[in-house]
Motif scaffolding. Structure first.
Motif, PDB file in Angstrom:
ATOM      1  N   SER A 198      -3.573  -0.787 -10.394  1.00  0.00           N
ATOM      2  CA  SER A 198      -4.337  -1.329  -9.260  1.00  0.00           C
ATOM      3  C   SER A 198      -4.668  -2.806  -9.411  1.00  0.00           C
ATOM      4  N   CYS A 199      -5.267  -3.350  -8.341  1.00  0.00           N
ATOM      5  CA  CYS A 199      -5.652  -4.759  -8.347  1.00  0.00           C
ATOM      6  C   CYS A 199      -6.835  -4.995  -9.272  1.00  0.00           C
ATOM      7  N   VAL A 246       0.826  -5.622  -6.247  1.00  0.00           N
ATOM      8  CA  VAL A 246      -0.436  -5.362  -5.553  1.00  0.00           C
ATOM      9  C   VAL A 246      -1.056  -6.726  -5.220  1.00  0.00           C
ATOM     10  N   GLU A 247      -1.327  -6.930  -3.947  1.00  0.00           N
ATOM     11  CA  GLU A 247      -1.649  -8.259  -3.422  1.00  0.00           C
ATOM     12  C   GLU A 247      -2.633  -9.075  -4.268  1.00  0.00           C
ATOM     13  N   HIS A 248      -3.715  -8.451  -4.714  1.00  0.00           N
ATOM     14  CA  HIS A 248      -4.743  -9.256  -5.382  1.00  0.00           C
ATOM     15  C   HIS A 248      -4.405  -9.573  -6.834  1.00  0.00           C
ATOM     16  N   CYS A 290       0.165   0.182  -4.586  1.00  0.00           N
ATOM     17  CA  CYS A 290      -1.231   0.636  -4.579  1.00  0.00           C
ATOM     18  C   CYS A 290      -1.269   2.133  -4.863  1.00  0.00           C
ATOM     19  N   CYS A 295      -4.253   4.715  -5.801  1.00  0.00           N
ATOM     20  CA  CYS A 295      -5.578   4.075  -5.736  1.00  0.00           C
ATOM     21  C   CYS A 295      -6.296   4.447  -4.452  1.00  0.00           C
ATOM     22  N   LEU A 296      -5.559   4.445  -3.342  1.00  0.00           N
ATOM     23  CA  LEU A 296      -6.202   4.795  -2.070  1.00  0.00           C
ATOM     24  C   LEU A 296      -5.704   6.152  -1.567  1.00  0.00           C
ATOM     25  N   HIS A 303       0.797  -1.230   0.000  1.00  0.00           N
ATOM     26  CA  HIS A 303       0.000   0.000   0.000  1.00  0.00           C
ATOM     27  C   HIS A 303       0.830   1.281   0.000  1.00  0.00           C
ATOM     28  N   HIS A 307     -10.714  -6.196  -0.877  1.00  0.00           N
ATOM     29  CA  HIS A 307     -10.731  -6.720  -2.251  1.00  0.00           C
ATOM     30  C   HIS A 307     -10.191  -8.144  -2.381  1.00  0.00           C
ATOM     31  N   ASN A 350     -10.922   0.907  -8.403  1.00  0.00           N
ATOM     32  CA  ASN A 350     -12.249   0.382  -8.080  1.00  0.00           C
ATOM     33  C   ASN A 350     -13.109   1.267  -7.177  1.00  0.00           C
TER      34      ASN A 350
HETATM   35  S1  SF4 Z   1      -8.040  -1.445  -4.087  1.00  0.00           S
HETATM   36 FE1  SF4 Z   1      -6.277  -0.147  -4.434  1.00  0.00          FE
HETATM   37  S2  SF4 Z   1      -5.428   0.094  -2.364  1.00  0.00           S
HETATM   38 FE2  SF4 Z   1      -6.763  -1.690  -2.286  1.00  0.00          FE
HETATM   39  S3  SF4 Z   1      -5.434  -3.455  -2.747  1.00  0.00           S
HETATM   40 FE3  SF4 Z   1      -6.318  -2.769  -4.687  1.00  0.00          FE
HETATM   41  S4  SF4 Z   1      -4.787  -1.383  -5.537  1.00  0.00           S
HETATM   42 FE4  SF4 Z   1      -4.333  -1.613  -3.372  1.00  0.00          FE
END
Ligand code: SF4
Lengths: 422, 166
Positions: A300-301, A103-105, A361, A364-365, A67, A126, A383
């Protein structure tokens, strides 16, 4: 007795039961538990209170500092350090350091850590992304993660399932992002609260894995507990060479009970744009045409995978970003970054005068790497477009697919890609 | 488990930013968080709430971020139970996990109540009784498993017990 949905069957198996009913509470074994640099520190603090010498299975805990990394400030550096030390002390196999991180996802499926039929929890909303591979995956809180790290278990209320049947061949420039934005627009941000969302039908059968991941990713934006596609040949081809261990795919029974079924004919679907301040505020791109933008984010994810970067490159090849616009392109993982390099996509981006970054990330946030000032407008493939999500409370975020984002970066205003690529 | 207390009434979509504004998230101490609980939507709440009081909300209580600070602030304020028509799911989990009793109630309840009146809640049976006239409302009963987590004082304490017995 009626049949069961995929999610009911996975949860029944995880609970060691013959069958489960929607509404029933179950305690299940988890196959994987995930935390990031924001949520894991809280979980680690709780876990430490238990005084345990080991986590339930060091190979089934995944820690991804994605993040605020590469560390944006000292506080972020200290959070990341906590993760790194915990991973070292407890022998966590799947800890991904900056430079190998993503990004983890986007990262977990790519690394073969997600398999059909798995039960996966993540202290991140997510986490529902992994349903695209036929897993049951959902976001939880930090204490849930701490408990799962200790016992390898989590409790759930079995969700009922809403089915979405998509029919028709997708028009050019329309993909998974448009399908999910349209769906959320139809049912609203609370439309699937507590529910599982089953995505199926001929359109889904032909949708790529990247497109499916994008759709499942945004199930939470309709309040969903999870979103999923049942595994098929596309899933199995994706998994080939990624995942080591055996797995057993789970399918819903033909007579399974769904709380509700929606049928969408998408053969004439336009690319969608979600207006601020919520993802369910989606409209055809034509209705957004002419809105001037200051920043475009592709990453992003949701849409930072290779297929997304290819779509952006197709639009950007031989073109230039509008002088008034900043285009940020963030490949979601290190592997995607490298593939984009090898395919020449990065060169296309850089020649188009986009800023290309290491995976994070980031904006995105509203974390770092592209924060908006008061009054600025961004168009993003991410998202969420809640108030202040990417920066100042009086900035705005519009959501769209990567081709619309790239074309709009060139035009300086929101446009349909075909207005740029003729 | 029987709970009795005075009611604080809230509407629909009380989000986690309303429950505990982001500016106070640098603390994880329930008592400190409680000082600012509901500050932006009900400025008198933090000062006037009494140990044992109940919160009654509408739809989608606790929506927004997954921060555990929200139920922590409510618990820290001494609230004995939150009753709402529906909860956002991560808030629901987080409340149970930190040992804050929480019940989904039928539609009519929130409409029937006036602020400051008293309720009795039987968590195991899901029975909510208005003390003013004895009228009853049936919520989904509190499942034994969740009751156990709450009784132990939260998921971590529950896990601690489980580990002892393994
Ligand atoms: S929504 Fe955005 S902040 Fe959350 S894991 Fe996905 S890329 Fe990262």
């Amino acid at each position: 007795m009626t049949g069961q949905t995929m999610v009911e069957k996975i949860l029944a198996r995880g609970a060691g039961k013959e069958r489960v009913q929607p509404g029933e509470l179950v305690n299940v074994k988890v196959d994987l538990a995930l935390g990031n640099d924001i949520t894991a520190p809280v979980a680690i603090k709780e876990f430490t209170r238990l005084g345990l010498k080991r986590v339930f299975d060091p190979d089934r805990v995944v820690l991804v500092p994605d993040h605020f990394t590469p560390n944006r400030d000292i506080a972020a550096a200290e959070q990341a350090q906590l993760l790194r030390r915990f991973a070292g002390d407890y022998g966590i196999k799947h800890y991904f350091e900056v430079g190998r991180m993503g990004v983890e996802h986007a990262l977990l499926p790519e690394q073969g850590l997600v398999r059909p039929g798995d039960i996966i929890i993540g202290a991140d909303s997510h986490t529902c992304t992994y349903g695209a591979l036929g897993a049951f995956a959902t976001g939880v809180g930090s204490t849930d993660l701490a408990a799962a790290m200790a016992l390898g278990e989590a409790w759930f209320k079995v969700p009922s399932t809403i089915r979405f049947v998509f029919e028709g061949t997708l028009p050019p420039w329309v993909g998974g992002k448009d399908l999910i934005l349209y769906t959320i627009g139809q049912i609203g941000v609370e439309g699937a609260r507590y529910r599982a969302m089953a995505f199926c039908g001929p359109t889904i059968n032909n949708l790529s894995m990247d497109g499916r991941l994008t759709m499942a990713n945004m199930a939470i934006e309709a309040g969903g507990k999870c979103g999923y596609m049942e595994p098929d040949q596309i899933t199995f081809s994706y998994l080939e060479g990624r995942t080591g261990g055996p797995f057993s795919a789970v399918y819903g029974d033909p007579d399974a009970e769904y709380e509700q079924t929606y049928h969408f004919d998408v053969s004439r679907l336009q690319p969608q744009v979600a207006f601020p301040p919520a993802p369910d505020n989606s409209r055809p791109v034509a209705e957004a045409s002419g809105i001037q933008i200051d920043q475009v984010v592709i990453g992003s994810c949701t849409n930072g995978r290779l297929e997304d970067l290819r779509a952006a490159a197709l639009v950007l090849k031989g073109r230039r970003v509008h002088p008034r616009v900043r285009l940020l392109i963030i490949p979601a993982t290190q592997l995607i970054y490298r593939q984009a390099l090898e395919e020449g996509l990065l060169a296309t981006f850089i020649e188009a005068e986009a800023a290309v970054s290491t995976p994070t990330c980031g904006p995105c946030l509203g974390g770092h790497m592209g924060i908006l000032a008061r009054g600025e407008k961004a168009l993003a493939t991410t998202n969420r477009n809640f108030v202040g999500r990417m920066g100042h409370a009086e900035s705005e975020v519009y959501l769209c697919n990567p081709a619309v984002a790239a074309a709009s970066a060139v035009a300086g205003q929101i446009v349909h890609p075909e207005e740029v690529v003729r | 488990m029987i709970i009795e207390g005075k009611v604080w009434l809230f509407g629909d979509n009380v989000d986690t930013d309303a429950i505990i504004p982001a500016r106070y998230l640098s603390s994880t101490d329930p008592v400190e968080l409680a000082r600012h609980c509901m500050e932006d939507i009900s400025p008198e709440f933090a000062g006037d709430v009494q140990e044992g009081d109940l919160i009654v909300g509408g739809n989608n209580f606790g929506c927004g971020s997954s921060r555990e600070h929200a139920p922590l602030a409510i618990k820290g304020a001494g609230v004995s139970c939150v009753v709402a028509r529906s909860f956002a799911r991560i808030f629901y989990r987080n409340a149970i996990n930190i040992g804050l009793p929480i019940l989904e109630c039928p539609d009519e309840l929130a409409h029937a109540l006036s602020p400051g009146e008293s309720l009795r809640v039987d968590l195991h049976r899901g029975l909510i009784t208005r003390l003013s006239d004895g009228s009853c409302f049936q919520a989904a009963p509190f499942p034994p498993f969740m009751g156990e987590i709450i009784r132990q004082g939260g998921l971590i304490e529950y896990v601690r017990e489980r580990i002892k017995n393994i």
